[in-house]
Design a protein around this motif. Structure first.
Motif, short mmCIF file in Angstrom:
data_model
loop_
_atom_site.label_atom_id
_atom_site.label_comp_id
_atom_site.label_asym_id
_atom_site.label_seq_id
_atom_site.Cartn_x
_atom_site.Cartn_y
_atom_site.Cartn_z
N HIS A 155 0.96 2.42 -3.31
CA HIS A 155 1.42 2.49 -1.91
C HIS A 155 2.74 1.75 -1.73
O HIS A 155 3.68 2.27 -1.11
CB HIS A 155 0.38 1.85 -0.98
CG HIS A 155 -0.77 2.74 -0.66
ND1 HIS A 155 -1.74 2.37 0.23
CD2 HIS A 155 -1.11 3.97 -1.09
CE1 HIS A 155 -2.64 3.34 0.34
NE2 HIS A 155 -2.27 4.33 -0.47
N CYS A 201 -2.30 7.40 3.79
CA CYS A 201 -3.29 7.37 2.71
C CYS A 201 -4.40 8.35 3.01
O CYS A 201 -4.99 8.34 4.09
CB CYS A 201 -3.87 5.97 2.55
SG CYS A 201 -5.04 5.87 1.20
N HIS A 233 -3.93 1.13 -6.72
CA HIS A 233 -3.76 1.83 -5.44
C HIS A 233 -2.77 1.07 -4.55
O HIS A 233 -1.84 1.65 -3.97
CB HIS A 233 -5.13 1.96 -4.76
CG HIS A 233 -5.17 2.85 -3.57
ND1 HIS A 233 -6.17 2.80 -2.63
CD2 HIS A 233 -4.32 3.81 -3.13
CE1 HIS A 233 -5.96 3.69 -1.68
NE2 HIS A 233 -4.83 4.33 -1.96
ZN LIG Z 1 -3.82 5.68 -0.74
#
Ligand SMILES: [Zn+2]
Ligand SMILES: [Zn+2]
Length: 814
Positions: free
Chosen positions: A696, A778, A692
């Motif tokens: 990003h 996010c 994750h």
């Molecule tokens: Zn995220």
């Protein structure tokens, strides 16, 4: 050009300003790098013998004794009928390169015509002013855009031989009415495309197809105009220009204009704990939001003052820049600050004035804001006061909106990387005159790309790595333009070649859907109305924001982002005023809002699933695969959180009932084996956080290699993906059919992931912050994130690629 003594004196001045900034205890350690960009002597050549004598005389009067070599080369190529792109820096006199051949031709050949295309109306009007200032009676120049009154349009079509317009007007106004423009098009000798690096992403693909339509219609009238393009310095300008026009374009990119020395400083504001942002521009709401592209209407999370989950944040680039502006103005240094939103321009100017009221009250009236939305007279007035030195400091939104002759200032401060290196140099280039030292400062925002750049000066000062990326073969863009083309003139077999390899399939599809009809003479448009294509649109009608009670229209947001930004209960900011969304009506594409002053902000929670439709290209290594292909992304906004503005504390969570949406697009993805993860020392429990975080940061860094914004792309990461059977990280184009960004990521994957790794590793925060692995958009509340494990994962991925970080998988195709 000035004597060398003067150069040294001025350089010393820039040095001393910098030295003082660096000595200042508040700023110790904030300057991460200073690049001395040396001065460059100019090189000129003789005026070409074909150039019009009166024109040359006027240019001489304007102070141009001889053309710079790059101007002469461009002019010669265009005069000889070769399509050419001139890619040199700001203030290198690109306009002389195209005006010389074009105006000479208009003066020599009575029936000759030329079109000038600019991305903005303001730029076209500026060009018109400079062309008119040459006072050439044989040149009948006029703008033709949405502001041209109906009564004038007829005159322009019949009499103007130099029309300054934009791609939108070409698409909506000129091409559909080509019969009325037939004598103009028959005589069309040149098409000038200014600022062509700005045509990128989906908009770039649209413009590329508008230009193919123009070439086709011209051919029908027996004309084959020469394309002359002007670009900022970008990677591979010839490839971009050729893709944009569809013809082979020659490149002139050696800048031979003189340049004064520039001290270019990279500047990283200090990390502070979450909570309220202090300092000059310190309104809480602004701290995170000001730096974002597009300003109001973006995800609510961006407005949080603190990082999520208690992470530290950096002092806002706008606050830091306002302080720098006040300090520079105190020194008598004429300074431009570039910011990314209208509101930030106002806030930075106001904050600098406040600071000056204490330090040097006599100067506070000499600072102003300059932004889009001002009236033309106001802007001319500000430009004049800046030029004469009456104004010492100006906070502006974009270099493109400034008058063409605003350059030669002492300093520019750039509050946050403006998105592309081309824009960065365009902004920095407003400072510095030949023979005179100047200062430029890039102040990093709280963002992984900014973090990377201030720690990697070679990415800023080396050869440009980003190319203008767009994909004219995108079927979602191609099809509507084939409809437009068919409605302009029936499409023939030969035309299909002009529109690229996907045209045949697209036309067959349109016939099946009854949009086109095949006849022996070609494909015909079957509808009564014209095809409706918004070339600046991003899919679907925009959602209107309407104030309950007054019925006032506040603005619009993209259909694509509406679910996450204006869902029921969302906090919506408009020009500094806070509203709450009372209802989102999807059927009518309208969000109703009412003014409110909540002390919280909202963050949407989303579920995103990705399905692999097909992998079209891949690279396989032991324990690692990299793919480029088509995917289907399903996204659903499922709820939102309310968070206290000052602290980021979660106040509550509410579900939302919004339908899922599907997007078929292009993606780049990599998959790794459990063996690789084990070798990278990433514990199974850490895998979701590691991928994750890596996802990003990868989204944050892709704009360095492809001219996109992080809001143009999305990502999905998972420890086990059903289609790949492995731990996978996907990055996809956020527009239907793709815009070419994922392809660019695939082609430059080693460099991209290497920069991603370095950006994360360079950030000194303990466990992840907005400068490295937290993302303002996010959908999962930035959880889980494992920063250190992400660095180890990326190290192993890079090692698995044969350790070749500079590897390019394949040359880009045209
Ligand atoms: Zn995220
Ligand atoms: Zn960080």
């Amino acid at each position: 050009m000035g004597s060398s003594a003067a150069i040294e004196r001025d350089l010393a001045r820039a040095d001393s300003i910098l030295a003082r900034l660096a000595r200042d205890s508040r700023r110790a350690g904030n300057i991460t790098h200073v690049e001395h960009v040396p001065s460059r002597p100019g090189r000129t050549g003789p005026w070409p013998d074909w150039a019009d004598e009166v024109l040359v005389g006027r240019l001489r009067t304007a102070g141009i004794d001889e053309p710079w070599t790059h101007q002469a080369q461009t002019a010669q190529a265009a005069h000889e009928g070769r399509d050419v792109v001139l890619a040199t820096g700001t203030a290198s006199g690109k306009s002389v390169g195209y005006l010389l051949p074009v105006l000479s031709r208009l003066l020599a050949e009575p029936g000759a015509r030329a079109v000038y295309l600019a991305p903005t109306k303001a730029l076209a009007h500026d060009q018109l002013r400079s062309v008119r200032s040459l006072r050439l009676t044989g040149v009948r120049a006029s703008t033709y855009d949405g502001d041209t009154p109906g009564s004038e349009r007829e005159w322009v079509r019949a009499h103007a031989n130099f029309v300054l317009t934009n791609p939108d007007m070409l698409h909506r106004g000129i091409l559909p009415a080509h019969r009325r423009w037939s004598s103009f098009l028959r005589g069309l000798r040149f098409v000038i495309i200014d600022e062509c690096h700005g045509y990128r992403g989906v908009f770039g693909a649209h413009v590329a197809l508008v230009l193919r339509r123009l070439r086709r219609v011209c051919a029908r009238y027996g004309a084959r105009p020469v394309f002359v393009l002007a670009s900022a310095t970008v990677a591979d300008p010839g490839m971009s220009a050729s893709r944009l026009t569809g013809v082979d374009v020659e490149v002139v990119d050696t800048d031979s204009s003189p340049r004064g020395p520039v001290d270019f400083a990279l500047y990283e504001p200090p990390l502070i704990r979450g909570a309220v942002q202090a300092g000059g521009a310190g309104s809480v709401g602004l701290a995170g939001g000001a730096g974002l592209a597009g300003g109001a209407g973006l995800a609510g999370g961006a407005e949080l003052a603190g990082g999520e989950n208690g992470a530290p944040v950096r002092r806002a680039a706008t606050a830091e820049s306002a302080d720098l502006l006040a300090d520079l103005v105190t020194e008598g240094v004429r300074t431009l600050v570039f910011v990314r939103s209208r509101r930030a321009a106002e806030v930075v100017a106001a904050a600098a004035r406040r600071a000056l009221e204490e330090a040097a009250p006599e100067l506070s009236g000499r600072v102003a804001a300059y932004r889009a939305g001002y009236l033309a007279e106001e802007r001319r007035d500000l430009e004049n006061r800046l030029r004469t030195g009456e104004l010492l400091g100006v906070a502006a939104t974009s270099a493109l909106e400034l008058g063409v002759d605003i350059s030669g200032l002492d300093a520019t401060v750039i509050a946050g990387f403006p998105g592309t290196l081309a824009s960065l140099w365009q902004q920095a280039g407003r400072a510095g005159r030949a023979g005179q030292g100047a200062l430029a400062v890039l102040v990093a925002r709280d963002d992984p790309l900014d973090t990377y750049l201030v720690h990697h000066p070679e990415a800023v000062f080396g050869r440009p790595v980003e190319a203008s990326v767009f994909d004219p073969d995108n079927p979602y863009v191609l099809m509507p333009h084939l409809e437009c083309a068919a409605s302009e003139l029936p499409l023939t077999e030969e035309d299909l070649e002009l529109f690229g390899p996907g045209a045949r399939g697209a036309v067959d599809d349109l016939v099946r859907r009854g949009r086109l009809r095949r006849r022996p003479t070609g494909w015909f448009w079957t509808q009564r109305h014209r095809p409706d294509v918004d070339i600046r649109g991003t899919g679907g009608p925009p959602v209107r924001i309407v104030e309950v009670g007054t019925g006032r229209l506040l603005g619009t947001v993209d259909a694509g982002t509406s679910h996450s930004t204006v869902h029921q209960g969302a906090v919506y900011l408009h020009q500094g005023v806070t509203f709450l969304v009372t209802e989102l009506d999807l059927d009518d594409a309208v969000a109703f809002v009412e003014a409110a002053q909540p002390d919280w902000t909202t963050v949407a929670r989303e579920h995103t699933d990705i399905r692999v439709v097909e992998s079209t290209r891949s690279a396989r290594f032991a324990d690692l695969e990299i793919h480029l292909g088509t995917v289907e992304v399903t996204n659903q906004v499922v709820g939102f959180q309310r968070r206290r503005l000052a602290t980021g504390e979660i106040l509550g969570q509410e579900p939302l009932d919004l339908p899922p949406r599907q997007l078929r697009t292009r993606a780049v993805w990599y998959t790794v084996t459990d063996e690789l993860l084990a070798a990278a020392n990433v514990e199974p429990a850490e895998v979701p956080g590691a991928v994750h975080a890596a996802e990003h940061a990868a989204i944050g860094l892709l704009p360095l290699f492809a001219t996109c914004d992080r809001w143009d792309i999305g990502g999905v990461s998972t420890d086990l993906h059903p289609d790949t059977g492995r731990t996978s990280v996907f990055v996809y184009d956020g527009h239907a059919g793709g815009a070419g960004f994922a392809e660019r990521g695939f082609l430059r994957v080693a460099e991209w992931l290497s920069a991603t790794r370095d950006a994360v590793a360079a950030c000194e925060c303990p466990a992840g912050c907005p400068s490295c692995v937290q993302s303002p958009k996010c959908g999962n509340g930035n959880e889980p994130l494992a920063k250190a494990a992400a660095v180890r994962l990326l190290d192993s991925v890079l090692a698995a690629m044969d350790g070749d970080r500079g590897q390019v998988l394949d040359p880009p195709r045209k």
